[in-house]
Each structure stands twice: as C-alpha cells, then as structure tokens.
Design a protein around this motif. Sequence first.
Motif, PDB file in Angstrom:
ATOM      1  N   ALA A 129      21.507 -27.620  25.983  1.00 19.12           N
ATOM      2  CA  ALA A 129      22.382 -26.635  25.355  1.00 19.12           C
ATOM      3  C   ALA A 129      21.911 -26.386  23.927  1.00 19.12           C
ATOM      4  O   ALA A 129      21.491 -27.298  23.220  1.00 19.12           O
ATOM      5  CB  ALA A 129      23.813 -27.147  25.346  1.00 19.12           C
ATOM      6  N   THR A 130      21.990 -25.130  23.520  1.00 18.64           N
ATOM      7  CA  THR A 130      21.589 -24.784  22.160  1.00 18.64           C
ATOM      8  C   THR A 130      22.742 -24.078  21.466  1.00 18.64           C
ATOM      9  O   THR A 130      23.542 -23.404  22.091  1.00 18.64           O
ATOM     10  CB  THR A 130      20.365 -23.850  22.151  1.00 18.64           C
ATOM     11  N   ALA A 131      22.819 -24.225  20.183  1.00 14.57           N
ATOM     12  CA  ALA A 131      23.832 -23.524  19.400  1.00 14.57           C
ATOM     13  C   ALA A 131      23.498 -22.045  19.360  1.00 14.57           C
ATOM     14  O   ALA A 131      22.342 -21.653  19.493  1.00 14.57           O
ATOM     15  CB  ALA A 131      23.879 -24.109  17.984  1.00 14.57           C
ATOM     16  N   ALA A 132      24.511 -21.230  19.159  1.00 17.90           N
ATOM     17  CA  ALA A 132      24.315 -19.778  19.182  1.00 17.90           C
ATOM     18  C   ALA A 132      23.265 -19.319  18.180  1.00 17.90           C
ATOM     19  O   ALA A 132      22.460 -18.447  18.465  1.00 17.90           O
ATOM     20  CB  ALA A 132      25.638 -19.072  18.923  1.00 17.90           C
ATOM     21  N   GLY A 133      23.239 -19.933  16.986  1.00 14.66           N
ATOM     22  CA  GLY A 133      22.268 -19.540  15.969  1.00 14.66           C
ATOM     23  C   GLY A 133      20.844 -19.877  16.354  1.00 14.66           C
ATOM     24  O   GLY A 133      19.906 -19.202  15.949  1.00 14.66           O
ATOM     25  N   GLU A 134      20.660 -20.930  17.131  1.00 16.43           N
ATOM     26  CA  GLU A 134      19.315 -21.335  17.529  1.00 16.43           C
ATOM     27  C   GLU A 134      18.694 -20.379  18.546  1.00 16.43           C
ATOM     28  O   GLU A 134      17.481 -20.302  18.648  1.00 16.43           O
ATOM     29  CB  GLU A 134      19.336 -22.755  18.080  1.00 16.43           C
ATOM     30  N   THR A 135      19.531 -19.669  19.303  1.00 10.86           N
ATOM     31  CA  THR A 135      18.974 -18.732  20.292  1.00 10.86           C
ATOM     32  C   THR A 135      18.338 -17.529  19.605  1.00 10.86           C
ATOM     33  O   THR A 135      17.559 -16.821  20.226  1.00 10.86           O
ATOM     34  CB  THR A 135      20.050 -18.257  21.285  1.00 10.86           C
ATOM     35  N   ALA A 136      18.675 -17.318  18.335  1.00 11.42           N
ATOM     36  CA  ALA A 136      18.122 -16.186  17.584  1.00 11.42           C
ATOM     37  C   ALA A 136      17.322 -16.668  16.374  1.00 11.42           C
ATOM     38  O   ALA A 136      17.151 -15.931  15.403  1.00 11.42           O
ATOM     39  CB  ALA A 136      19.244 -15.252  17.146  1.00 11.42           C
ATOM     40  N   TYR A 137      16.828 -17.902  16.426  1.00  5.04           N
ATOM     41  CA  TYR A 137      16.114 -18.485  15.282  1.00  5.04           C
ATOM     42  C   TYR A 137      14.848 -17.690  14.952  1.00  5.04           C
ATOM     43  O   TYR A 137      14.022 -17.408  15.818  1.00  5.04           O
ATOM     44  CB  TYR A 137      15.735 -19.936  15.572  1.00  5.04           C
ATOM     45  N   PHE A 138      14.731 -17.335  13.678  1.00  3.94           N
ATOM     46  CA  PHE A 138      13.505 -16.725  13.168  1.00  3.94           C
ATOM     47  C   PHE A 138      13.403 -17.076  11.689  1.00  3.94           C
ATOM     48  O   PHE A 138      14.394 -17.076  10.967  1.00  3.94           O
ATOM     49  CB  PHE A 138      13.501 -15.205  13.328  1.00  3.94           C
ATOM     50  N   GLN A 139      12.186 -17.373  11.271  1.00  2.00           N
ATOM     51  CA  GLN A 139      11.943 -17.661   9.857  1.00  2.00           C
ATOM     52  C   GLN A 139      10.680 -16.931   9.426  1.00  2.00           C
ATOM     53  O   GLN A 139       9.627 -17.081  10.046  1.00  2.00           O
ATOM     54  CB  GLN A 139      11.771 -19.171   9.645  1.00  2.00           C
ATOM     55  N   ARG A 140      10.805 -16.165   8.383  1.00  2.00           N
ATOM     56  CA  ARG A 140       9.644 -15.466   7.840  1.00  2.00           C
ATOM     57  C   ARG A 140       8.735 -16.479   7.158  1.00  2.00           C
ATOM     58  O   ARG A 140       9.193 -17.435   6.548  1.00  2.00           O
ATOM     59  CB  ARG A 140      10.084 -14.403   6.823  1.00  2.00           C
ATOM     60  N   GLY A 141       7.452 -16.243   7.258  1.00  2.00           N
ATOM     61  CA  GLY A 141       6.476 -17.154   6.674  1.00  2.00           C
ATOM     62  C   GLY A 141       6.299 -16.964   5.186  1.00  2.00           C
ATOM     63  O   GLY A 141       6.939 -16.121   4.553  1.00  2.00           O
ATOM     64  N   SER A 142       5.404 -17.730   4.647  1.00  2.69           N
ATOM     65  CA  SER A 142       5.113 -17.739   3.222  1.00  2.69           C
ATOM     66  C   SER A 142       4.470 -16.427   2.767  1.00  2.69           C
ATOM     67  O   SER A 142       3.474 -15.979   3.334  1.00  2.69           O
ATOM     68  CB  SER A 142       4.152 -18.904   2.917  1.00  2.69           C
ATOM     69  N   LEU A 143       5.034 -15.854   1.725  1.00  2.00           N
ATOM     70  CA  LEU A 143       4.482 -14.616   1.165  1.00  2.00           C
ATOM     71  C   LEU A 143       3.048 -14.836   0.668  1.00  2.00           C
ATOM     72  O   LEU A 143       2.191 -13.970   0.812  1.00  2.00           O
ATOM     73  CB  LEU A 143       5.374 -14.099   0.040  1.00  2.00           C
ATOM     74  N   PHE A 144       2.782 -16.013   0.122  1.00  2.00           N
ATOM     75  CA  PHE A 144       1.434 -16.326  -0.356  1.00  2.00           C
ATOM     76  C   PHE A 144       0.421 -16.217   0.786  1.00  2.00           C
ATOM     77  O   PHE A 144      -0.589 -15.526   0.661  1.00  2.00           O
ATOM     78  CB  PHE A 144       1.389 -17.728  -0.972  1.00  2.00           C
TER      79      PHE A 144
END
Length: 124
Positions: A2-17
Amino acid sequence: MATAAGETAYFQRGSLFWFTVITLSFVYYTWVVFWPQSIPYQSLGPLGLFTQYLVDHHQTLIQNGYWLAWLIHVGESLYALVLCKSEGITNGRAQLLWFMQTLLFGIASLSILIAYRAKRQKQI
C-alpha cells in the motif's frame, strides 16, 4: 504494498546546476555534430582546439557518440517508467514528468528516482 496518496504522484525536479551543465553540453554537442563549420574554435580556447581536433580526425566517432547518448537517454527514461510502476508511482502526470525529465537530463534525473526507491526500501 500500500502506498500513501502523495506517493502515487511523487515527482521531484532535479538540480538546476546539473540541468544547466547537461543542457549546455548537449547544445554544444549538437552544434559540433550538425554545424561544425560554424564553430569559432579559436575563440573557445582549449575546448575549441580539442573540438576542432575531434571534428577533423574523428567525425564518425562524434556522430555515433551523439546518437548513442540519445539512445542511452531513451533507455534511461524507459527504465524510469519501470521504476515508477515498481514503486507505486501510478499517477500518469508524474510518470510523464519522470519520463521527460529523464529523457532530457539522463542520470541526473534517474538518480533521484533510484534514491527514492532505496529510501522506500529502507522503510519497509
């Protein structure tokens, strides 16, 4: 699992550098492959001289390397989709974002998703 609702839409932008470094590198590489005659080699210092040597002596290697780099990015982006599914990231928008970010920025994006996977596995 089971996953939390937020984890089903997890996204993280990478480093600008890293995104800036990769973007500038790919723009330069594209310029070298498709328009080598327009590059001001003498104005670029050691990078220009090295690039001119490669263009003059290893044009086929440069071109094949360019397409290989894109092929690797495609493979990484497909792997990102596999990781999304295996980690319960089922939101279509999140999957598309991972796919596109990894297609454009390769391991700089994929490493974030791999780290997320490792972190989730430690929690279990």
